[in-house]
Motif scaffolding. Structure first.
Motif, mmCIF file in Angstrom:
data_model
loop_
_atom_site.group_PDB
_atom_site.id
_atom_site.type_symbol
_atom_site.label_atom_id
_atom_site.label_comp_id
_atom_site.label_asym_id
_atom_site.label_seq_id
_atom_site.Cartn_x
_atom_site.Cartn_y
_atom_site.Cartn_z
ATOM 1 N N THR A 64 15.107 173.833 84.708
ATOM 2 C CA THR A 64 14.914 173.415 86.088
ATOM 3 C C THR A 64 15.009 171.898 86.155
ATOM 4 N N VAL A 65 15.937 171.397 86.955
ATOM 5 C CA VAL A 65 16.112 169.962 87.134
ATOM 6 C C VAL A 65 15.521 169.574 88.486
ATOM 7 N N THR A 66 14.681 168.566 88.466
ATOM 8 C CA THR A 66 14.156 167.998 89.704
ATOM 9 C C THR A 66 14.613 166.546 89.764
ATOM 10 N N TRP A 67 15.383 166.228 90.790
ATOM 11 C CA TRP A 67 16.006 164.923 90.938
ATOM 12 C C TRP A 67 15.131 164.026 91.807
ATOM 13 N N PHE A 68 15.025 162.737 91.430
ATOM 14 C CA PHE A 68 14.246 161.776 92.209
ATOM 15 C C PHE A 68 15.063 160.579 92.676
ATOM 16 N N ALA A 69 15.950 160.077 91.816
ATOM 17 C CA ALA A 69 16.732 158.884 92.164
ATOM 18 C C ALA A 69 18.002 158.885 91.323
ATOM 19 N N PRO A 70 19.067 158.241 91.820
ATOM 20 C CA PRO A 70 20.339 158.256 91.093
ATOM 21 C C PRO A 70 20.315 157.439 89.811
ATOM 22 N N ILE A 71 21.237 157.799 88.941
ATOM 23 C CA ILE A 71 21.496 157.050 87.708
ATOM 24 C C ILE A 71 22.933 156.550 87.828
ATOM 25 N N LEU A 72 23.149 155.300 87.505
ATOM 26 C CA LEU A 72 24.438 154.656 87.736
ATOM 27 C C LEU A 72 25.252 154.503 86.456
ATOM 28 N N PRO A 73 26.564 154.322 86.575
ATOM 29 C CA PRO A 73 27.401 154.103 85.401
ATOM 30 C C PRO A 73 26.956 152.852 84.643
ATOM 31 N N ASP A 74 27.020 152.915 83.332
ATOM 32 C CA ASP A 74 26.717 151.814 82.417
ATOM 33 C C ASP A 74 25.233 151.453 82.391
ATOM 34 N N GLU A 75 24.404 152.222 83.068
ATOM 35 C CA GLU A 75 22.970 151.964 83.085
ATOM 36 C C GLU A 75 22.331 152.463 81.786
#
Length: 156
Positions: A64-75
């Protein structure tokens, strides 16, 4: 949970190929990141070494995945894992994905709850967990900064 609730953390960089047309990490990659976290968590806990050559095979029964905020490229991101429950044939582990922070602050992007079932690879049927599995993870997870602080303040 807070970062201090985890004895294990692993840092790595998001690759461009893991992102989508919206410029953020593609949804399915969160499960890839959880797999990396659990693999490295088991390595750090020396889980396979404790088996003494005994085969240890698991199938993921539920994720189960619960998403909160995006993750960006190269981060840079930190993935943390810990075991939160064990049953007769399964164990539940939680993975948290945070933006990398060296100050210990939380920057939660997603959680992944994984239920893994111990199986016989010939039949792919569940088998009872070896008796040493639950204590092995409990002992490892006790090394979390929050757990250590609780022991110190309780006088244990």
């Amino acid at each position: 949970m807070a970062r201090s609730d985890f004895a294990f953390s692993h840092r790595f960089r998001v690759r461009w190929s893991e992102t989508d047309a919206q410029g953020v990490v593609f949804n399915a990659r969160y499960l890839d990141y959880a797999d990396v976290a659990v693999t490295e968590y088991w390595r750090e806990a020396k889980f396979r070494e404790m088996a003494g050559g005994e085969p240890l095979e698991f199938h993921v029964k539920k994720a189960t995945v619960t998403w909160f905020a995006p993750i960006l490229p190269d981060e840079l991101i930190d993935v943390m894992a810990r075991t939160i429950a064990t049953g007769r044939t399964s164990m539940t582990q939680i993975v948290e994905i945070h933006g990398a922070r060296d100050d210990g602050a939380d920057d939660l992007r997603a959680t992944v709850d994984l239920v893994s079932v111990y199986v016989d690879l010939e039949t792919h049927r569940p088998m009872p967990l070896p008796e040493w599995v639950a204590p092995a993870f409990v002992d490892f997870d006790k090394q979390a900064p929050a757990a250590v602080a609780n022991l110190e303040t309780s006088g244990v």
